[in-house]
Enzyme design. Structure first.
Site: not given
Ligand code: ADE
Length: 234
Positions: A11, A77, A177-178, A201
């Site tokens: 990234e 996601g 996650m951040e 995703d």
């Molecule tokens: N970053 C990208 N996809 C994610 C997911 N499914 N859960 C947490 N962080 C993500």
């Protein structure tokens, strides 16, 4: 000074290639590259995955480089059926979905009395949305860009029950996650922030496989949005 953060090597690759680095310094194991991106002064860092890494890097950017705005880019996601891989989410609010004081009568994600979601800087949100519209949207007719709530936790969401819960409990459109860690540190320091995420995703089933396959493409999109934003930030 503008701070640019992402979690992973892929990234940050395009940022590293394009910033004319003047100084590279490491604090607490996190390397910060200060220099010019298209003539604009920035400090850039790959902070690593998760809330603690993101919080540490954000505080260091503020303390050591005096940043007044932080832009975090990466993947997320989707939590809603209408967003697909390649769509863009810009945070208006962020929250920690795994912060749990419900045993004490708090709502899920409630960090302080009343504090559950943190608002991103409205100006940065608008600048990010316009930068996308002006530079990328014309050539991406099938893709969408939305402003919405992003939830953060120290787990990769790959579970349809969890996904549904996150959507219904927080009204969130994407999980990562951040973001909320960056948001909380910026709020505490009165620094502006925005989180920009490309959907990689579906946060269920084979989310991890989808994530890895999309990493490079999504990183290029993030880079282009940020590069278009920079001249607009005061
Ligand atoms: N970053 C990208 N996809 C994610 C997911 N499914 N859960 C947490 N962080 C993500």
């Amino acid at each position: 000074m503008i701070g640019l953060l992402s979690a992973m090597d892929e990234e940050t690759e395009l940022f590293r290639q394009n910033i004319q680095i003047e100084v590279s310094t490491t604090y607490a194991g996190i390397t910060f590259n200060k220099g010019l991106l298209n003539g604009i002064e920035v400090v850039h860092s790959k902070c690593g995955v998760g809330k603690i890494n993101a919080a540490a890097a954000t505080q260091l950017m503020i303390d050591k480089f005096g940043v007044k705005s932080v832009i975090f880019t990466g993947l997320a996601g989707t939590l809603v059926p209408y967003l697909k891989r390649g769509d863009i989410v810009i945070s208006n609010f962020v929250g920690q979905h795994d912060f749990d004081l419900t045993a004490f009568g708090k709502r899920p994600g409630q960090v302080t009395d009343g504090g559950r979601l943190i608002e991103a800087d409205p100006k940065l949100v608008q600048i990010a949305a316009k930068a996308y519209e002006d530079t990328l949207a014309q050539n991406r007719k099938d893709a969408q860009m939305v402003v919405g709530t992003i939830v953060t936790g120290d787990s990769f969401v790959a579970n349809s029950d969890r996904l549904k819960w996150l959507q219904r409990e927080f009204g969130a459109v994407a999980a990562e996650m951040e973001g909320a860690a960056v948001g909380q540190v910026c709020q505490a320091n009165k620094v502006a922030f925005v989180i920009i995420r490309v959907i990689s995703d579906g946060a269920s089933g084979d989310a991890a496989g989808q994530f890895i396959m999309f990493l490079d493409e999504a990183s290029e999109l993030s880079y282009k949005i940020v590069a278009a934003m920079l001249p607009q930030i005061k």
